[in-house]
Design an enzyme around this catalytic site. Structure first.
Site, short mmCIF file in Angstrom:
data_model
loop_
_atom_site.label_atom_id
_atom_site.label_comp_id
_atom_site.label_asym_id
_atom_site.label_seq_id
_atom_site.Cartn_x
_atom_site.Cartn_y
_atom_site.Cartn_z
N ASP A 147 -6.56 13.59 -25.32
CA ASP A 147 -6.68 12.19 -24.87
C ASP A 147 -6.04 11.32 -25.95
O ASP A 147 -6.66 11.02 -26.97
CB ASP A 147 -8.15 11.85 -24.66
CG ASP A 147 -8.34 10.44 -24.11
OD1 ASP A 147 -7.37 9.64 -24.18
OD2 ASP A 147 -9.45 10.13 -23.63
N GLU A 193 -0.35 4.87 -0.55
CA GLU A 193 -1.09 6.12 -0.77
C GLU A 193 -0.16 7.32 -0.65
O GLU A 193 0.70 7.38 0.23
CB GLU A 193 -2.24 6.24 0.24
CG GLU A 193 -3.41 5.36 -0.14
CD GLU A 193 -4.57 5.48 0.84
OE1 GLU A 193 -4.44 6.19 1.86
OE2 GLU A 193 -5.61 4.85 0.57
N TYR A 237 0.84 -1.20 0.00
CA TYR A 237 0.00 0.00 0.00
C TYR A 237 0.87 1.24 0.00
O TYR A 237 1.79 1.33 0.80
CB TYR A 237 -0.93 0.01 1.23
CG TYR A 237 -2.36 -0.04 0.77
CD1 TYR A 237 -2.91 1.08 0.12
CD2 TYR A 237 -3.13 -1.18 0.90
CE1 TYR A 237 -4.20 1.03 -0.37
CE2 TYR A 237 -4.42 -1.23 0.41
CZ TYR A 237 -4.95 -0.12 -0.22
OH TYR A 237 -6.22 -0.17 -0.72
N THR A 284 -3.95 6.13 -21.89
CA THR A 284 -3.83 4.79 -21.33
C THR A 284 -2.41 4.32 -21.64
O THR A 284 -1.70 4.91 -22.45
CB THR A 284 -4.81 3.79 -21.98
OG1 THR A 284 -4.55 3.76 -23.38
CG2 THR A 284 -6.25 4.20 -21.73
N LYS A 307 -2.49 0.45 -24.92
CA LYS A 307 -2.91 0.34 -26.33
C LYS A 307 -1.64 0.35 -27.20
O LYS A 307 -0.82 -0.54 -27.05
CB LYS A 307 -3.94 1.42 -26.64
CG LYS A 307 -5.20 1.24 -25.76
CD LYS A 307 -6.29 2.26 -26.00
CE LYS A 307 -7.41 2.06 -24.99
NZ LYS A 307 -8.48 3.07 -25.12
N ARG A 311 -2.28 -2.62 -18.40
CA ARG A 311 -3.50 -1.81 -18.33
C ARG A 311 -3.32 -0.75 -17.26
O ARG A 311 -3.13 -1.06 -16.09
CB ARG A 311 -4.71 -2.69 -18.00
CG ARG A 311 -4.92 -3.82 -18.98
CD ARG A 311 -6.33 -4.35 -18.91
NE ARG A 311 -7.23 -3.47 -19.64
CZ ARG A 311 -7.45 -3.56 -20.95
NH1 ARG A 311 -6.86 -4.47 -21.68
NH2 ARG A 311 -8.27 -2.72 -21.53
C1 LIG Z 1 -9.46 3.47 -24.25
C2 LIG Z 1 -9.78 4.92 -24.09
C3 LIG Z 1 -10.11 5.47 -22.84
C4 LIG Z 1 -10.44 4.64 -21.62
O1 LIG Z 1 -9.54 3.77 -21.18
P1 LIG Z 1 -9.95 2.57 -20.19
O2 LIG Z 1 -8.63 2.14 -19.71
O3 LIG Z 1 -10.69 1.58 -21.02
O4 LIG Z 1 -10.80 3.15 -19.11
C5 LIG Z 1 -10.27 6.83 -22.75
N1 LIG Z 1 -10.14 7.63 -23.82
C6 LIG Z 1 -9.87 7.13 -25.04
C7 LIG Z 1 -9.73 8.05 -26.20
C8 LIG Z 1 -9.68 5.76 -25.22
O5 LIG Z 1 -9.42 5.28 -26.44
#
Ligand SMILES: *Cc1c(COP(=O)(O)O)cnc(C)c1O
Length: 423
Positions: A203, A59, A57, A229, A232, A238
């Site tokens: 994003d 925090e 933990y 993220t 990807k 993740r």
């Molecule tokens: C995949 C994605 C997210 C969310 O990610 P998670 O890990 O699935 O919550 C947010 N914004 C965009 C543009 C994404 O492609």
């Protein structure tokens, strides 16, 4: 090709879960995975994410924890943070968000009050749920206004974005999305955000790996906040990160913890650090450019076979196909392709007359197949399988799907996937 059994402790303790993990390994080995948000992480990333770091933990932030015993964890988090800053060229990085959606929620918490107006791309146009779409908390607790793409070109109409921003004066403007096959013009968004007094959030969840590898322009220095993220195209575990200039560091850190989250997932932080290290290598630049080259070659081969691609093609890792001219609904095609060993997802296309759970399109991408080493020379075969699979979906030809499945497995056997057991 049958993969060897692995995970001996898991098999002994819980054979049911072990069997399912083994089956998933086999599935990921045998199939052509075309979901653009998925990838294969390296063995090193897998190992880091399955460690005793998860027992801790922590925090707070490195050097400012609420728990003792952080001698190693602090260094892990500092490495991840430093690597993120260096790789993306930013002043501040927070590597604690659990995933992309909570990272985006932290941005709302940092810069807006409930009820404020926020702006993003509409989900059916290719945006993300968390950009103020109605069914998401971000659309329930904030007033989401949405822009789209032009019906004739499939491209973002910056006159529309500007007009909407000046009329609605949103606190936040999100750019980026989940089904955008074209380069994002961060400078154009930044100008509109400046004119309308909004915080610009880039994003880059889908394209972070392409940006890190120099295959897509960077949102630095245009965006106030960058959300991504890590799982990807960046090919990490993740997780997610928020990045910004120093001026927003405190607001972002406070929003992530204690605003939204408790203890960070330290095993994930370690794996993020490993992925960032891998992404800083010259070979990752080659990977990012190969992802785009493969997508372009695949788009060309699909166009030659009469497929209708939204915006006419791709600049990145992703292709959005409108199957209306092929006379097959997206869901029917996606399910048939799955039986043929080709994994895609059905997706709305801009101005889709069909329903989101039964849309006209299919979304595909090249990050995973590129991680296995497939190149542009393989894309005509991939397009051929998709074409035959879609035709078989229309005619209900299950034999054709079975035949494709065997051909796919044959090719994939020659390109072992990272992170999967081998002899
Ligand atoms: C995949 C994605 C997210 C969310 O990610 P998670 O890990 O699935 O919550 C947010 N914004 C965009 C543009 C994404 O492609």
């Amino acid at each position: 090709m049958t993969l060897p059994l692995s995970h001996p402790a898991l098999s002994a303790t819980d054979p049911e879960i072990a069997a399912l993990v083994g089956a998933e390994e086999q599935l990921q080995a045998d199939t052509l995975r075309l979901i653009p948000s998925e990838n294969y992480v390296s063995q090193a990333v897998l190992e880091a994410s399955g460690t005793v770091l998860q027992n801790k933990y922590s925090e707070g932030y490195a050097g400012r924890r609420y728990y003792e015993g952080q001698q190693n964890i602090d260094q892990v988090e500092l490495l991840a943070t430093t690597r993120a800053k260096t790789l993306f060229g930013v002043e501040h990085a927070n590597v604690q968000p659990y995933s992309g959606s909570p990272a985006n929620l932290a941005v709302y918490l940092a810069f807006a009050e409930p009820g404020d107006t926020v702006m993003g791309m509409a989900l059916p146009m290719g945006g993300h749920l968390t950009h103020g779409w109605g069914v998401s908390a971000t659309g329930k607790w904030f007033r989401g206004v949405q822009y789209g793409v032009r019906p004739d070109t499939g491209l973002i109409d910056f006159d529309e974005v500007r007009e909407l921003a000046l009329k609605e004066r949103p606190k936040l403007i999100f750019c980026g999305g989940t089904a955008l096959p074209r380069t994002i013009d961060f400078a154009a968004f930044a100008e509109i955000a400046r004119e309308s007094g909004a915080v610009l959030v880039a994003d880059i969840a889908h394209i972070a790996g392409l940006i890190a590898g120099g295959a897509h322009p960077s949102p630095v220095p245009h965006a106030d906040v960058i959300s991504t993220t890590t799982h990807k195209t960046l090919r990490g575990p993740r997780g997610a990160m928020l990045m910004s200039r120093e001026e927003h560091a405190r607001a972002i850190d406070k929003a992530v913890f204690p605003g939204l989250q408790g203890g960070p997932h330290n095993q994930t932080t370690a794996a993020v650090a490993v992925a960032l290290h891998e992404a800083a290598q010259p070979s990752f630049r080659d990977y990012a450019h190969a992802v785009v080259a493969n997508a372009e070659a695949l788009a060309e081969a699909l166009l030659a076979r009469g497929f209708d691609l939204v915006s006419g093609g791709t600049d990145n890792h992703l292709i959005l196909m409108d199957l209306t001219p092929k006379d097959v609904p997206g869901k029917v095609a996606a399910k048939a392709l799955d039986r043929a060993g080709i994994v895609v997802n059905y997706n709305t296309v801009p101005y889709d007359p069909r329903k989101p759970f039964d849309p006209s399109g299919v979304r595909i991408g090249t990050p995973s197949l590129t991680s296995r080493g497939l190149g542009t020379e393989h894309m005509p075969a991939v397009a051929g399988w998709i074409d035959r699979g879609v035709t078989a979906a229309r005619t209900g030809d299950e034999e054709a799907l079975t035949a494709i499945r065997a051909e796919v497995a044959d090719l994939m056997a020659a390109f072992p996937a990272p992170g999967l057991p081998t002899d």
